[in-house]
Scaffold this motif. Sequence first.
Motif: not given
Length: 751
Positions: A150, A154-156, A184-185, A257, A259, A435
């Motif tokens: 991604r 939105t990268d984890i 996320s970043c 927020d 994940h 997501s």
Amino acid sequence: MANTAGTTVAPKTPTHGVNAAPTLKSTPNAVGSAVISEHISTVGVQISDLRPWNSRDVENFRQCGADAMLQELLDGCQDTSVPPIEKSKLLKDSLNAVVNLCNNEKIKEHVKAFAKCTTEPASYPHFVKAANAALLELHSLNVSGLTAPRNNDTDILFHHNDYPINQMHQDQKAQRKPDVVVVSCNTTKGLWKVEEVNNEKCKDGRAKSRKANDAKGNGKDGRGKDATAKDESSKKRRSLYMETAAQKPNSHFQWCDVHSTFEFKRKKGALTAPPKTYKVKEYIAPKQQYLPKDTDPVEPTSLASRPAAAGFNQPSNQSRRGSGQVQSKQEKKCSSNHLPSNEPASKHAKSNNETGTEEKEPKKLPPNVQNGMYVAEMFAANIARQHVSSCVVNNDIIYMWYFDQQDAIQCAGINFVQDLPRFLVLLLAMQRMSSERWGLNTQFKESCDIVVGGVDLKFYLTSDQCITHFSLRGRATTVFPVESKVLSEQLQKRGEEQGHCNDIPSHELVAKLYWPEEECKSEAEILKKVYEIATSELDVKGHVPEVVWSHKFEGTSTAKIRTALGLDDAQQGSHILYIIMFKKLIPITKLSGDEFLTAWWQIVHCHYALWKKGIHHCDVSPSNLMVYKTSDGRYIGVLNNYDLSSIQGSSQGNEHTGIVPFMSIDLLKPDALKGKVEHLYRHDAESFIWVLVWVCLRYNKGKLLTTGRPLDEWLKVSEGALPPNAHVVAPIQLEYCSISSRLSRPKMCTG
């Protein structure tokens, strides 16, 4: 009009057995937090009291092979623009693609540092750095058939936490401290930006550092501006992953927020060092292949552990761990969950002079239970979240968990220090997951306008009228205010032919978002039958809720993942997401005296009339008894919530029917939990008595008592915990004829 006649004739128990009863006489899966968590505000339960219920959900897990889950996660990341790749090949290709990265010293040095740690807290930063270093390298890795990562926002990344995360549950505050979180970043940047505003010392220090760098001319090496900017961006990104995220935060994350979480359990002392060179090899099962509910860390896995029977095509293990196979140390003691045989049943209230100690939350729960509590928080924070994936790290073994409303799935452990390639494949899947694959429904936000099935909906999820849940399985019901222009216009056009609806004057709407069992009739279908009965039964007309609209979200079945994993009985007890909207009602607990007793008695008659016609409610509780106010100021009782109801002769499903404190004692016994006791009218009649006693003793003038509430122990006894002689110690003996005679003496009710 609603029937408000002051009849004193008590309903007689309807005959049963006229029609052949279903093979399953009562619902056997009567365990877990769903039986009580949706009623926190009405029942008055504390969040800490829900921990034993969540523990029950955790210990009843299904088992799945590690490679089977990795294959499924990768399959969800396939690029749909190219022909699909067979799952086992995709896993094999991914392992081969990451093995070179495993021997990259940028990653390996942090794995070594993790193994050398002698205490658990000291290992968190090293684990975060190892995972994030891998994510940075995986970002540029191309695996045939997989989607690209991604975008950067939105990268984890993994973030050291061990810091409180707070959340409110119907006016009850919960505070938890997961060891490591996946966010996320953007979330990380936002957290540390807030910290800079609040931490002047940190802010000034960074400003001075920037000035010093500018004075030295850093970045001005004669290259183009674009190259310099790209280098600067790369440095900031690496710093975010490797430095910022490895620090313990000084500000709170929000559960919405998060994940995923990683919960650690570790014995003191170093672990076995990683191998000099990583190679792709067949899966090797650890000494403890699956982690029980409450366990001390096992010794680090030996390299001599036996290999699995299969390689990359390792089949999933399909057995379910029974709750009786795992017994906690606390359960061996005499507690409120295990009454001695000479004690009365759970519904026997303590007298005022009795004393007892409340069970306190342990400082450190067993890792699986703690993990389950974090998962429940993530479900509560995202009302339509379909599933949550999380991990427990026991020494050097990672146990993946998958939770949804059907049940929990635990994957066989992976020794990530010795088998780093499989850990990187897990990270690869996590990095590429959308997501939706994280279980998030992006349509549902705190306050949002969406269109579902051609109907405009405006949700008010932050309203103080929003009723949330805190559970791992079950219906996961959330009720909240909603507005809709389309539905409001439809209500205005409704004519007199729908007389069962016209008694409810409210034009305010509420939505119920929930996960009923697929095999059962939907609440909307059952209410259609109820409305037919209402046309000829005065005791029903005006005493049932008014459905405005309903919708089933196709494609949300919880059976899909179990079918894909090859688990047994994948369809049994599967759930699917529904939304149903009603005209707004008022809880009966807001009433007192004559108004309360009259409304309660009307609902008793409504329930009886429906039972005679084959509609079995089976979920009598204070939360399901409602009222509305007529134009002339009268309160009319309404029997609400039919999503656990059944039509005589139809399937009842596998879900719990009833809220434990209000269930008949007969339905709390072992045979009932096995589905061997038929749910009869007298069981619901008994529930009405428990509700009456409950409200009378715990409410004062329509408000729940804040201190000195009797019957709190009803909330702390789970199903199946009653002693063998409980049926002869029924704490309160009341008959409907005596209740009807007391309607003229409402002062008996303190509520």
